[in-house]
Design a protein around this motif. Structure first.
Motif, PDB file in Angstrom:
ATOM      1  N   ARG A  17       0.833  -1.203   0.000  1.00 30.12           N
ATOM      2  CA  ARG A  17       0.000   0.000   0.000  1.00 30.12           C
ATOM      3  C   ARG A  17       0.873   1.260   0.000  1.00 30.12           C
ATOM      4  N   ALA A  18       1.964   1.248   0.796  1.00 30.36           N
ATOM      5  CA  ALA A  18       2.878   2.401   0.834  1.00 30.36           C
ATOM      6  C   ALA A  18       3.532   2.610  -0.524  1.00 30.36           C
ATOM      7  N   ARG A  19       3.887   1.529  -1.192  1.00 34.66           N
ATOM      8  CA  ARG A  19       4.493   1.623  -2.511  1.00 34.66           C
ATOM      9  C   ARG A  19       3.532   2.242  -3.523  1.00 34.66           C
ATOM     10  N   VAL A  20       2.250   1.822  -3.427  1.00 35.42           N
ATOM     11  CA  VAL A  20       1.239   2.390  -4.322  1.00 35.42           C
ATOM     12  C   VAL A  20       1.083   3.885  -4.072  1.00 35.42           C
ATOM     13  N   ASN A  21       1.051   4.287  -2.814  1.00 34.94           N
ATOM     14  CA  ASN A  21       0.912   5.708  -2.496  1.00 34.94           C
ATOM     15  C   ASN A  21       2.097   6.517  -3.042  1.00 34.94           C
ATOM     16  N   GLU A  22       3.292   5.941  -2.896  1.00 35.98           N
ATOM     17  CA  GLU A  22       4.501   6.626  -3.369  1.00 35.98           C
ATOM     18  C   GLU A  22       4.471   6.793  -4.887  1.00 35.98           C
ATOM     19  N   LEU A  23       4.194   5.715  -5.589  1.00 33.01           N
ATOM     20  CA  LEU A  23       4.207   5.767  -7.052  1.00 33.01           C
ATOM     21  C   LEU A  23       3.018   6.547  -7.603  1.00 33.01           C
ATOM     22  N   SER A  24       1.933   6.577  -6.859  1.00 34.47           N
ATOM     23  CA  SER A  24       0.783   7.375  -7.294  1.00 34.47           C
ATOM     24  C   SER A  24       1.136   8.864  -7.259  1.00 34.47           C
ATOM     25  N   ALA A  25       1.833   9.264  -6.195  1.00 34.97           N
ATOM     26  CA  ALA A  25       2.255  10.668  -6.109  1.00 34.97           C
ATOM     27  C   ALA A  25       3.254  11.000  -7.211  1.00 34.97           C
ATOM     28  N   LEU A  26       4.160  10.049  -7.501  1.00 36.04           N
ATOM     29  CA  LEU A  26       5.145  10.274  -8.560  1.00 36.04           C
ATOM     30  C   LEU A  26       4.468  10.392  -9.929  1.00 36.04           C
ATOM     31  N   TYR A  27       3.466   9.580 -10.146  1.00 39.24           N
ATOM     32  CA  TYR A  27       2.737   9.631 -11.422  1.00 39.24           C
ATOM     33  C   TYR A  27       2.013  10.976 -11.573  1.00 39.24           C
ATOM     34  N   ASP A  28       1.386  11.427 -10.506  1.00 40.12           N
ATOM     35  CA  ASP A  28       0.692  12.720 -10.566  1.00 40.12           C
ATOM     36  C   ASP A  28       1.690  13.845 -10.908  1.00 40.12           C
ATOM     37  N   ARG A  29       2.878  13.768 -10.310  1.00 38.18           N
ATOM     38  CA  ARG A  29       3.896  14.803 -10.577  1.00 38.18           C
ATOM     39  C   ARG A  29       4.323  14.762 -12.043  1.00 38.18           C
ATOM     40  N   GLU A  30       4.592  13.543 -12.562  1.00 40.50           N
ATOM     41  CA  GLU A  30       5.010  13.420 -13.953  1.00 40.50           C
ATOM     42  C   GLU A  30       3.913  13.880 -14.902  1.00 40.50           C
ATOM     43  N   LYS A  31       2.668  13.635 -14.520  1.00 39.12           N
ATOM     44  CA  LYS A  31       1.565  14.057 -15.372  1.00 39.12           C
ATOM     45  C   LYS A  31       1.489  15.581 -15.468  1.00 39.12           C
ATOM     46  N   ARG A  32       1.677  16.278 -14.343  1.00 31.65           N
ATOM     47  CA  ARG A  32       1.642  17.750 -14.361  1.00 31.65           C
ATOM     48  C   ARG A  32       2.807  18.300 -15.185  1.00 31.65           C
ATOM     49  N   ASP A  68       8.603   9.437 -19.915  1.00 30.17           N
ATOM     50  CA  ASP A  68       8.722   9.543 -18.454  1.00 30.17           C
ATOM     51  C   ASP A  68       7.361   9.339 -17.796  1.00 30.17           C
ATOM     52  N   LEU A  69       6.327   9.933 -18.426  1.00 27.50           N
ATOM     53  CA  LEU A  69       4.966   9.762 -17.901  1.00 27.50           C
ATOM     54  C   LEU A  69       4.522   8.309 -18.011  1.00 27.50           C
ATOM     55  N   GLU A  70       4.787   7.680 -19.147  1.00 32.81           N
ATOM     56  CA  GLU A  70       4.386   6.285 -19.340  1.00 32.81           C
ATOM     57  C   GLU A  70       5.136   5.348 -18.400  1.00 32.81           C
ATOM     58  N   ALA A  71       6.386   5.626 -18.118  1.00 32.00           N
ATOM     59  CA  ALA A  71       7.154   4.798 -17.179  1.00 32.00           C
ATOM     60  C   ALA A  71       6.580   4.903 -15.774  1.00 32.00           C
ATOM     61  N   ALA A  72       6.204   6.129 -15.374  1.00 33.86           N
ATOM     62  CA  ALA A  72       5.605   6.322 -14.046  1.00 33.86           C
ATOM     63  C   ALA A  72       4.257   5.608 -13.950  1.00 33.86           C
ATOM     64  N   GLN A  73       3.497   5.647 -15.052  1.00 35.61           N
ATOM     65  CA  GLN A  73       2.202   4.973 -15.063  1.00 35.61           C
ATOM     66  C   GLN A  73       2.372   3.447 -14.967  1.00 35.61           C
ATOM     67  N   ALA A  74       3.346   2.883 -15.675  1.00 29.26           N
ATOM     68  CA  ALA A  74       3.596   1.440 -15.639  1.00 29.26           C
ATOM     69  C   ALA A  74       4.030   0.990 -14.250  1.00 29.26           C
ATOM     70  N   ASN A  75       4.905   1.778 -13.614  1.00 29.00           N
ATOM     71  CA  ASN A  75       5.344   1.425 -12.253  1.00 29.00           C
ATOM     72  C   ASN A  75       4.179   1.440 -11.271  1.00 29.00           C
ATOM     73  N   LEU A  76       3.264   2.386 -11.455  1.00 32.78           N
ATOM     74  CA  LEU A  76       2.098   2.467 -10.571  1.00 32.78           C
ATOM     75  C   LEU A  76       1.188   1.254 -10.759  1.00 32.78           C
ATOM     76  N   GLN A  77       0.997   0.819 -11.981  1.00 32.68           N
ATOM     77  CA  GLN A  77       0.145  -0.353 -12.235  1.00 32.68           C
ATOM     78  C   GLN A  77       0.752  -1.614 -11.622  1.00 32.68           C
ATOM     79  N   VAL A  78       2.069  -1.754 -11.701  1.00 27.00           N
ATOM     80  CA  VAL A  78       2.731  -2.910 -11.078  1.00 27.00           C
ATOM     81  C   VAL A  78       2.526  -2.883  -9.568  1.00 27.00           C
ATOM     82  N   ALA A  79       2.666  -1.722  -8.971  1.00 28.22           N
ATOM     83  CA  ALA A  79       2.500  -1.596  -7.524  1.00 28.22           C
ATOM     84  C   ALA A  79       1.067  -1.901  -7.108  1.00 28.22           C
TER      85      ALA A  79
END
Length: 387
Positions: free
Chosen positions: A137-152, A163-174
């Motif tokens: 759950r902590a990993r998902v929260n971390e990568l979710s915040a990173l994805y939001d940052r990359e999206k902005r 970079d955005l697609e890599a952040a999105q893929a990492n979030l889906q794995v988490a």
């Protein structure tokens, strides 16, 4: 004078002897003929023991059915049998992790529902599963915040799309890892505090074994409970090779439970090959209904009726035809003027019929359905004669 007196005495004696000879044989012959007429013709009088006078109209109005007795009772084969639980009607519940039994919610003999928690084990495995969920759950929260940052940043044309697609893929794995950890935790029944695992029942039924003690330590794989669903019990019968070929799926069976209790059943299946050691086939009999108190492993006797086979020397009648009168089993035989209660000796019972070992003859007509009404009428008449 004396001579004439003696002649008169002799004449009187001869006349008395002739009269006696003519009287006794005649009376004996009439009595024998009358008894024969009553037995064969069925003529009854109101004072005859067990006789009932009843008209055709009364028989029809009382819905009393009459059946002709015939030889040809169904053949029955008798075998020892064992009660067993169907694979989906019995469950052994083992400890899925090592730990200490912290709670026991159900005891031996209690009924449980499918999925119900019946005990809890305090285990380090519970803490491990809970930690995996927290970490995921902590990993998902971390990568979710990173994805939001990359999206902005991508929307501001600061970062590249990759970079955005890599952040999105990492979030889906988490998120997939979190789902897996949560599923494992739920399957193990981890408590909210992450300290214990739930022991649940996979089926509904009754606890037949519970070799656990509150506070004791159990290892993974130790037996904790056995549960049996009584509605899923079946009976296994070992059939000798000579009899196995005579029995087919669908044949009727009667199971003797002891204490004059019986239950109907039907052959569901028969193994196609003989056991190499016992040289016997196994027939599975399905019970007509659940039997309270019947447990797997119990021994009983099974009577199976091979379809199409009859015993030409036996008579069977519907169970409703046999009534108990003054401690004797009787059948009401049709006579010219009604019925006569005839004592019989009964044998096996199966499929709603009773084998009559003695007391009836082929061709006699007897009352079957609603014969109990004749029993009640006979009791009333005997009570009236008694007064």
């Amino acid at each position: 004078m004396k001579r004439n007196y003696l002649i008169a005495i002799v004449g009187i004696l001869v006349l008395a002897a002739v009269s006696a000879w003519g009287f006794w044989p005649s009376g004996s012959a009439d009595h024998s003929e009358e008894g024969q007429s009553e037995e064969e013709g069925g003529a009854e009088t109101g004072s005859s023991e067990g006789a009932l006078q009843i008209s055709e109209e009364q028989i029809a109005a009382s819905s009393i059915e009459i059946e002709a007795v015939q030889f040809g009772a169904a053949t029955e084969l008798v075998f020892p049998a064992t009660v067993a639980a169907a694979p989906n009607a019995s469950a052994r519940i083992d400890a899925r992790a090592s730990g200490v039994v912290r709670s026991v919610n159900k005891m031996l003999g209690d009924y449980v529902r499918q999925g119900e928690v019946i005990a809890r084990i305090e285990s380090a495995d519970a803490a491990g599963l809970a930690a995996q969920v927290a970490t995921a759950r902590a990993r998902v929260n971390e990568l979710s915040a990173l994805y939001d940052r990359e999206k902005r940043l991508f929307e501001a044309n600061v970062t590249a799309r990759q970079d955005l697609e890599a952040a999105q893929a990492n979030l889906q794995v988490a998120r997939s890892e979190l789902s897996r950890a949560q599923a494992a935790s739920a399957a193990a029944g981890v408590s909210g505090d992450g300290r214990s695992l739930a022991v649940t029942s996979p089926i509904s039924g009754q606890i037949t074994s519970a070799p656990i003690v509150l506070g004791s330590y159990v290892s993974a794989g130790d037996e904790m409970f056995q549960i049996v669903n009584a509605s899923g019990l079946q009976v296994q019968v070992a059939l000798p090779a000579s009899d196995a070929a005579r029995i087919r799926p669908g044949d009727e069976a009667t199971l003797e439970l002891g204490q004059d209790r019986e239950i109907g059943g039907r052959v569901r299946s028969i193994t196609p090959a003989l056991d190499p050691e016992s040289r016997s086939a196994t027939a599975i009999i399905s019970l007509a209904r659940a039997v309270p108190g019947l447990q797997p492993g119990a021994f009983l006797q099974a009577r199976i009726q091979p379809s199409g086979e009859t015993d030409a020397t036996s008579i069977s009648v519907p169970e409703s035809a046999v009534q108990m009168v003054e401690g004797r089993e009787v059948v009401f035989v049709r006579t010219r003027t009604g019925f006569r209660a005839t004592p019989v000796v009964t044998g096996s019972r199966s499929g709603g019929r009773i084998v009559i070992e003695s007391g009836l003859q082929n061709g006699q007509r007897i009352a079957t359905e609603n014969a109990f009404l004749l029993k009640a009428e006979l009791g009333k008449e005997e009570a009236e004669h008694g007064h």
